[in-house]
Design a protein around this motif. Structure first.
Motif, short mmCIF file in Angstrom:
data_model
loop_
_atom_site.label_atom_id
_atom_site.label_comp_id
_atom_site.label_asym_id
_atom_site.label_seq_id
_atom_site.Cartn_x
_atom_site.Cartn_y
_atom_site.Cartn_z
N LEU B 393 -28.66 -43.49 -45.93
CA LEU B 393 -28.72 -42.63 -44.74
C LEU B 393 -29.25 -41.23 -45.11
O LEU B 393 -30.07 -40.67 -44.39
CB LEU B 393 -27.33 -42.50 -44.09
CG LEU B 393 -26.66 -43.80 -43.62
CD1 LEU B 393 -25.33 -43.50 -42.96
CD2 LEU B 393 -27.55 -44.54 -42.63
N VAL B 394 -28.77 -40.72 -46.24
CA VAL B 394 -29.25 -39.40 -46.69
C VAL B 394 -30.73 -39.47 -47.07
O VAL B 394 -31.51 -38.58 -46.74
CB VAL B 394 -28.39 -38.85 -47.85
CG1 VAL B 394 -28.99 -37.57 -48.43
CG2 VAL B 394 -26.97 -38.58 -47.37
N PHE B 395 -31.13 -40.58 -47.72
CA PHE B 395 -32.56 -40.74 -48.06
C PHE B 395 -33.40 -40.74 -46.78
O PHE B 395 -34.44 -40.08 -46.71
CB PHE B 395 -32.81 -42.06 -48.81
CG PHE B 395 -32.24 -42.09 -50.21
CD1 PHE B 395 -32.20 -40.93 -50.96
CD2 PHE B 395 -31.77 -43.26 -50.77
CE1 PHE B 395 -31.66 -40.94 -52.25
CE2 PHE B 395 -31.23 -43.29 -52.05
CZ PHE B 395 -31.18 -42.12 -52.79
N ALA B 396 -32.93 -41.47 -45.78
CA ALA B 396 -33.70 -41.60 -44.53
C ALA B 396 -33.78 -40.26 -43.80
O ALA B 396 -34.86 -39.84 -43.37
CB ALA B 396 -33.07 -42.66 -43.64
N ILE B 397 -32.64 -39.56 -43.71
CA ILE B 397 -32.65 -38.30 -42.96
C ILE B 397 -33.41 -37.22 -43.74
O ILE B 397 -34.08 -36.37 -43.15
CB ILE B 397 -31.21 -37.83 -42.60
CG1 ILE B 397 -31.23 -36.84 -41.43
CG2 ILE B 397 -30.46 -37.23 -43.75
CD1 ILE B 397 -31.66 -37.40 -40.13
N SER B 398 -33.35 -37.31 -45.08
CA SER B 398 -34.13 -36.37 -45.90
C SER B 398 -35.62 -36.61 -45.69
O SER B 398 -36.40 -35.66 -45.57
CB SER B 398 -33.81 -36.55 -47.38
OG SER B 398 -32.46 -36.29 -47.61
#
Lengths: 162, 493
Positions: B393-398
């Motif tokens: 999720l953090v990879f995607a939002i980043s």
């Protein structure tokens, strides 16, 4: 001389900065002065760091430059723990490579597909293959998160990739 | 003047104003939380919506959104080591270790209180400074800008956590990266003929990479269950203890707010410098070796400065139409779109709007801090989400944050490259903070140095009173750890 992964990392930085210094010589004096000075000093520091890490003689002589709180070279370890560390290291390396491949995969998806679709596909596959999440969790997280992305970026921001 | 101030104050209590204030604060909070989407983005998004609105209410909506962004950014900085905006970077140094120790509630409580009080402080200074604003802003010249940037670079010496040698290498790397793009004379350097790089490397991509992506790689590779190391959140050290800690460290709060306000007044220096300088000042004055590994004072200092800075930034913005920060530049655009001319005329013709803006800034910070305090316990639950779920999720939002900055795919590539670089830097002990500070201040320092040399000559560094004062401060900052060390050694004897 004992070259480890961290030394290869330092060598890569030396190469990067070295190439910048090399190219800096083609610019006018005002534009090249700072990059050459800063680059040369940084390379000098990196070379000292490399010498400290790879040549025991320098490591001992320049020990005062090293900090004692964070130790990267462990000493006084028995063979058993060395073996365990090697196994742990190989596990970490395998995870590092896998995660970098996943990042590349996300980049490729975002390049070729619409971003909402790319994010959904990435989450579905990552959660299923890498995280081994249950299908229900997988679908729930993917739908909610992609929905949020859709609302914020597509509806509110009307974001378009150039 | 006081009648106009009262009118501006009362205008906040109209129902429509309250609604716009809450909407603005909520949107600001949301955009602050999202990495890559900071104050300028939320303002740019809201400006078209405000076209049909009454100018005073439009300014209330926009100011509320702008004022709420820094606290939103601190939420992810504390919980995920992912600063929502560049000005929240220093908050991660102690905020994130606190979250890992299960004290996220305390850190959020302190951040919310310090943010709200910092904003109030900044606005009080703004009200006092308006009559003398011109002389304050004009007092700073090119050499002072260079020395301020240099003062910022000295932060590296105190935030390197002992690994000073490697921090210096990281500083060199950051400075080299800051040289990419136009130099002060307009010569393009190190771009390999790529037009994207002429403006330099995107700071947002770097920050998303070295903090958000690198941290998630680290957590994933470590294989821990969740962000919280102990596995359970501490109930005894909750939100209220964070609130109380600000009052217990009121001197630190005042000092940090003064730094934030002063930096805010100087156009173009920005919140990142205020954030770092306040943190550095805290590190210098707090006599505790644990500082930097989860000390609440390391959250109070940067958060106070962050929000106090907004009041300071409004001084050059409203007094001369010179934006004090990137958010102020967009706000200035909104002023003009609504037919309000910033500068001396604003203080004569639209004094009611000026005060509405000032009070909206305070109110937005209070509203958003109350929201923060009320929902802090809910926010902290984010630290319990399993890493294997949180990481993608953090990879995607980043990735989306990096893309949304300019819409260029290369921003995403850069964020990923800096993510991997940041991970290995952390793994091998090179300070990521030093890299970011150098990147932020490199351009500012080089430009100011060039301007000083061209316009005033190098002697200007030692002939102007303000420059000499700044040199004195720099020497004091660098010497302070040695002085303290000597004092403590004498104490032991």
């Amino acid at each position: 001389m004992n070259i480890k992964a961290k030394d290869i990392f330092a060598i890569l930085i030396v190469m990067f900065i070295g190439s910048m210094v090399f190219f800096a010589f083609q610019y006018p004096p005002q534009a090249r002065a700072l990059p050459i000075y800063v680059g040369a000093i940084t390379i000098f520091l990196l070379v000292i760091q490399l010498l400290m890490d790879t040549v025991p003689y320098f490591g001992k002589r320049l020990a005062f430059l090293k900090h004692t709180e964070i130790q990267f070279i462990k000493v006084d370890m028995n063979e058993g723990s060395k073996q365990e560390d090697k196994e742990e290291d190989s596990k970490r390396t395998s995870k590092e490579i896998r995660i970098i491949i996943w990042l590349l995969f996300l980049g490729i998806l975002l390049y070729f597909l619409d971003y909402v679709l790319a994010i959904a596909l990435f989450l579905l596959l990552f959660l299923r293959i890498e995280a081994k999440a249950k299908w229900l969790t997988n679908l729930l997280v993917t739908i909610l998160f992609t929905g949020g992305i859709y609302l914020l970026f597509r509806i509110a921001l009307k974001f378009i990739m150039i | 003047m006081w009648a106009a101030a009262l009118e501006g104050f009362y205008s906040l209590f109209e129902l429509s104003s309250i609604i716009y204030l809450i909407i603005g604060a909520f949107l600001g909070l949301l955009f602050g939380i999202m990495p890559g989407l900071g104050g300028p983005t939320v303002l740019a998004l809201l400006i078209p919506i405000t076209f049909g609105m009454d100018p005073a209410q439009a300014i209330i909506l926009l100011t509320a959104a702008m004022g709420a962004v820094p606290f939103g950014g601190s939420i992810t900085a504390i919980l995920l080591n992912t600063p929502g905006t560049p000005q929240n970077v220093a908050t991660t140094f102690d905020g994130y270790p606190l979250a890992r120790q299960g004290k996220a509630g305390m850190a959020l409580g302190a951040a919310a209180t310090a943010s709200a009080l910092g904003a109030v402080f900044g606005v009080i200074v703004l009200l006092l400074l308006i009559p003398v604003a011109r002389s304050v802003v004009l007092a700073f010249s090119y050499p002072d800008y260079f020395l301020l940037a240099f003062l910022g670079l000295t932060v590296i010496a105190v935030v390197s956590q002992g690994e000073l040698f490697k921090a210096l290498i990281a500083t060199g790397l950051g400075l080299m990266i800051s040289f990419i793009g136009y130099d002060p004379e307009g010569i393009i350097r190190f771009t390999n003929d790529n037009p994207y790089l002429t403006e330099g490397i995107s700071l947002v991509s770097v920050i998303i990479g070295v903090f958000a992506i690198a941290e998630m790689i680290e957590l994933y590779v470590q294989g821990g269950g969740s962000v919280v190391q102990s596995g359970t959140l501490s109930k005894t050290t909750g939100v209220m203890s964070g609130v109380v800690s600000v009052f217990k460290n009121f001197g630190l709060f005042i000092r940090s707010s003064v730094i934030g306000t002063v930096i805010g007044v100087i156009p173009g220096v920005g919140g990142v410098v205020a954030n770092f300088l306040a943190y550095m000042q805290a590190k210098q004055t707090v006599k505790d070796e644990k500082f930097g590994t989860g000390d609440i004072r390391g959250v109070i200092a940067p958060e106070s400065a962050n929000n106090a800075k907004d009041g300071g930034s409004l001084v050059p913005t409203v007094a001369f139409g010179i934006p004090g920060s990137s958010e102020m530049a967009v706000l200035l655009g909104a002023f003009i779109l609504h037919g309000i001319e910033p500068g001396p005329k604003l203080m004569i013709q639209h004094v009611d709007i000026l005060y509405a803006l000032i009070f909206a800034l305070v109110a937005a910070n209070i509203v958003v801090s109350v929201i923060g305090l009320l929902f802090a316990n809910q926010f902290t639950k984010l630290t319990l989400v399993p890493i294997r779920i949180l990481a993608p999720l953090v990879f995607a939002i980043s990735a989306m944050g990096a893309l949304a900055t300019h819409g260029y795919f290369i921003d995403l590539i850069l964020a990923f490259i800096f993510g991997v670089l940041g991970y290995f830097m952390k793994k091998y002990g090179y300070s990521r903070i030093a890299l970011v500070i150098a990147l932020v201040l490199g351009t500012l320092a080089e430009t100011a140095f060039y301007q000083t040399k061209q316009a005033l000559g190098l002697s200007a560094f030692v002939t102007q009173p303000l420059s000499l004062t700044l040199i004195g401060v720099i020497i004091l900052v660098l010497a302070w750890p040695f002085i303290q060390n000597r004092k403590s050694k004498r104490g032991v004897r």
